[in-house]
Design a protein around this motif. Structure first.
Motif, PDB file in Angstrom:
ATOM      1  N   UNK A 145       5.541   6.286   9.649  1.00 49.50           N
ATOM      2  CA  UNK A 145       4.905   5.296   8.760  1.00 49.50           C
ATOM      3  C   UNK A 145       4.648   5.948   7.403  1.00 49.50           C
ATOM      4  N   UNK A 146       4.959   5.236   6.343  1.00 50.53           N
ATOM      5  CA  UNK A 146       4.554   5.720   5.014  1.00 50.53           C
ATOM      6  C   UNK A 146       3.863   4.596   4.255  1.00 50.53           C
ATOM      7  N   UNK A 147       2.869   5.004   3.475  1.00 46.21           N
ATOM      8  CA  UNK A 147       2.102   4.029   2.697  1.00 46.21           C
ATOM      9  C   UNK A 147       2.946   3.414   1.591  1.00 46.21           C
ATOM     10  N   UNK A 148       3.920   4.183   1.068  1.00 46.65           N
ATOM     11  CA  UNK A 148       4.740   3.674  -0.037  1.00 46.65           C
ATOM     12  C   UNK A 148       6.189   3.590   0.438  1.00 46.65           C
ATOM     13  N   UNK A 149       7.122   3.520  -0.516  1.00 52.67           N
ATOM     14  CA  UNK A 149       8.549   3.524  -0.151  1.00 52.67           C
ATOM     15  C   UNK A 149       9.049   4.960  -0.132  1.00 52.67           C
ATOM     16  N   UNK A 150      10.016   5.233   0.715  1.00 56.35           N
ATOM     17  CA  UNK A 150      10.632   6.562   0.763  1.00 56.35           C
ATOM     18  C   UNK A 150      11.113   6.929  -0.646  1.00 56.35           C
ATOM     19  N   UNK A 151      10.768   8.149  -1.086  1.00 55.11           N
ATOM     20  CA  UNK A 151      11.163   8.705  -2.393  1.00 55.11           C
ATOM     21  C   UNK A 151      10.332   8.195  -3.570  1.00 55.11           C
ATOM     22  N   UNK A 152       9.338   7.360  -3.307  1.00 51.22           N
ATOM     23  CA  UNK A 152       8.467   6.912  -4.407  1.00 51.22           C
ATOM     24  C   UNK A 152       7.245   7.826  -4.552  1.00 51.22           C
ATOM     25  N   UNK A 153       6.894   8.548  -3.504  1.00 52.56           N
ATOM     26  CA  UNK A 153       5.726   9.447  -3.534  1.00 52.56           C
ATOM     27  C   UNK A 153       6.111  10.828  -4.052  1.00 52.56           C
ATOM     28  N   UNK A 154       5.227  11.836  -3.888  1.00 50.28           N
ATOM     29  CA  UNK A 154       5.511  13.173  -4.428  1.00 50.28           C
ATOM     30  C   UNK A 154       6.857  13.743  -3.987  1.00 50.28           C
ATOM     31  N   UNK A 155       7.314  13.396  -2.766  1.00 53.51           N
ATOM     32  CA  UNK A 155       8.587  13.955  -2.296  1.00 53.51           C
ATOM     33  C   UNK A 155       9.748  13.509  -3.172  1.00 53.51           C
ATOM     34  N   UNK A 156       9.614  12.373  -3.850  1.00 49.65           N
ATOM     35  CA  UNK A 156      10.700  11.897  -4.712  1.00 49.65           C
ATOM     36  C   UNK A 156      10.394  12.070  -6.183  1.00 49.65           C
ATOM     37  N   UNK A 157       9.274  12.657  -6.524  1.00 45.46           N
ATOM     38  CA  UNK A 157       8.919  12.755  -7.949  1.00 45.46           C
ATOM     39  C   UNK A 157       8.615  14.192  -8.376  1.00 45.46           C
ATOM     40  N   UNK A 158       9.116  15.171  -7.595  1.00 40.68           N
ATOM     41  CA  UNK A 158       8.878  16.574  -7.984  1.00 40.68           C
ATOM     42  C   UNK A 158      10.045  17.084  -8.844  1.00 40.68           C
ATOM     43  N   UNK A 159      10.020  18.382  -9.197  1.00 40.96           N
ATOM     44  CA  UNK A 159      11.062  18.908 -10.084  1.00 40.96           C
ATOM     45  C   UNK A 159      12.282  19.399  -9.326  1.00 40.96           C
ATOM     46  N   UNK A 160      12.191  19.437  -8.004  1.00 37.44           N
ATOM     47  CA  UNK A 160      13.378  19.703  -7.198  1.00 37.44           C
ATOM     48  C   UNK A 160      13.732  21.165  -6.978  1.00 37.44           C
TER      49      UNK A 160
END
Ligand SMILES: Cc1cc2nc3c(=O)[nH]c(=O)nc-3n(C[C@H](O)[C@H](O)[C@H](O)COP(=O)(O)OP(=O)(O)OC[C@H]3O[C@@H](n4cnc5c(N)ncnc54)[C@H](O)[C@@H]3O)c2cc1C
Length: 444
Positions: A64-79
């Motif tokens: 379960x995730x509160x948001x959409x996959x890749x919309x939270x910190x996991x999708x908004x970091x510098x990589x």
């Protein structure tokens, strides 16, 4: 336990915006039972779910995730999936070697697990590639940081290459960098593409991911756990919380987790003229020699050639920031960008955003069984891409009773130490960050 606060991610998830529209997963809309529930679809949660399905392929697993996959910190970091941390913890290049080696082993195991996902799920080189990074220095102080770091690396027999100002200009196109230290072990990811590919790769009939399904309440009913979302619920034997700093929102580790926001800006796609003015390589990744300086990346994949910068860090114990913070930080971003790339004075930022990190004062994670059949792999302390991958994999192994030396390494951390009471901790932490940024000077 009633969950007190929910994720709130300021600004767009720029990396995700560059990609074609992704899979829209349904929210959980009914009461289901499962063998496992994983809360959080970031690096730790998806890695835990993947490992559970490898160990128990017939078990039913819900994420379960509160948001959409890749919309939270996991999708908004510098990589940057970093193997050798920047802040190696010895003052004389010989102390704490065991601590450093343990951390490098864990980070490399996280990168290896990401690499195996990349191979198993046919990810592109844009999503994940092991191509190293450069610690770039602009000031003499930055050069000294790099020299100190090089001594640490010598002591640990880790490979690196020193780059002079000419080499830095030929890679980055910028005349600002007077020194660089290339280390080869960092994997670079397009974070949204990687996390989306990981999520779709692990999904099966037995493993389901529900988006926009925040867990509002988690309670025991006899020997089972029941997680309640706005429109549904999951009853399960075992739960893994992979929510990073939001562990505190579930009522754990009160006043022990430090919630930091950091910020990114991404340019519009650069035109041919811009690219000719800039010069340099089409892809490079640079962390600042001073840890409170500016991270810069040039990318050339889906969405065209772009530059991305990240800097500034703020301590926000409410786990939320106001939108005006993004415009305040934008001023620093624009200055940092113009200082490095004066030849691109007409280039504007297309996206600006912020996101959460979780640190502990004594630089330890939260890992293990925190209540009967309730497990946590949280508080990644900054390098959360690699650490999330490994702690997620290992928490699944811990919950399944699998033993390994790596698991012992992960479990050897102390507990996070308590923060001073409010308002001292907020004032104190923000003063330390502001002073660090001031001292970083032109590295910022
Ligand atoms: C701008 C920026 C740049 C960064 N750069 C780097 C970098 O280059 N390298 C690096 O290693 N790290 C970097 N980080 C940090 C990195 O993104 C995090 O450490 C990492 O995402 C942590 O992984 P995680 O899986 O533990 O947690 P997260 O990625 O935060 O995932 C946790 C998930 O839990 C979900 N969640 C929370 N509460 C609930 C709830 N009640 N119900 C359901 N779901 C919930 C959230 O929606 C979230 O998706 C950066 C962060 C930012 C913001």
């Amino acid at each position: 336990m009633q969950v007190r606060r929910f994720p709130c991610d300021p600004g767009p998830a720029a990396w995700n915006e560059l990609l074609p529209a992704g899979q829209q997963r349904a929210a959980l809309k009914h009461a289901v039972t499962a063998d496992w529930l994983v809360v959080g679809a970031g690096f730790a949660g998806l890695s835990a779910a993947r490992r559970l399905s490898e160990l128990h392929p017939t078990d039913r697993i819900i994420v379960l995730d509160a948001t959409r996959v890749a919309e939270g910190p996991a999708g908004r970091n510098s990589g940057f999936m970093i193997d050798v941390p920047h802040d190696l913890t010895s003052s004389n290049y010989s102390g704490n070697t065991n601590h450093n080696l343990r951390e490098i082993r864990l980070n490399r195991a996280g990168i290896d697990y990401a690499k195996s996902a990349c191979e198993a799920f046919g990810m592109s080189a844009e999503a994940f590639s092991l191509r190293g990074k450069i610690n770039g220095a602009i000031t003499q102080r930055g050069v000294e940081h790099n020299t100190g770091y090089a001594l640490h690396l010598d002591h640990l027999s880790e490979p690196y290459e020193r780059l002079d100002a000419n080499a830095m200009k030929s890679i980055t196109g910028s005349s600002s960098y007077i020194d660089g230290l290339f280390s080869p072990g960092t994997a670079m990811i397009q974070p949204a593409l990687f996390i989306r590919s990981l999520a779709s790769g692990i999904e099966t009939e037995r493993l389901k991911i529900f988006e926009q399904s925040p867990v509002h309440e988690l309670k025991r009913e006899g020997v089972t756990w029941k997680a309640i979302t706005p429109e549904g619920s999951v009853s399960t034997a075992k739960v893994i919380l992979a929510v990073n700093g939001h562990l505190e929102s579930f009522g754990f580790y009160d006043r022990s987790l430090m919630h930091i926001f950091t910020y990114g800006s991404m340019t519009h796609a650069l035109s041919k003229t811009d690219l000719a003015r800039l010069g340099g390589h089409s892809e490079w990744a640079l962390t600042p020699a001073d840890s409170l300086g500016t991270t810069v990346r040039r990318i050339s994949g889906t969405g065209g050639d772009r530059l991305i910068i990240r800097n500034r860090a703020t301590f926000d114990p409410t786990l939320a920031v106001k939108d005006k913070r993004i415009s305040q930080v934008a001023r620093t971003h624009d200055r940092s960008f113009k200082d490095r790339f004066p030849m691109l004075k007409n280039v504007e930022m297309q996206y600006r955003w912020g996101g959460r990190l979780c640190l502990s004062r004594n630089n330890v994670s939260v890992f293990g069984e925190i209540e009967n059949n309730l497990y946590a792999a949280c508080c990644q302390n900054g390098l959360g891409t690699a650490k999330g991958m490994v702690s997620g994999k290992l928490i699944a192994e811990e919950a399944c009773g699998v033993q390994s030396d790596l698991l012992d390494d992960q479990k050897s951390d102390a507990q996070p130490s308590k923060l001073p009471p409010q308002p001292i901790s907020t004032v104190g932490a923000n003063m330390v960050l502001r002073w660090g940024e001031f001292k970083a000077g032109k590295e910022l």
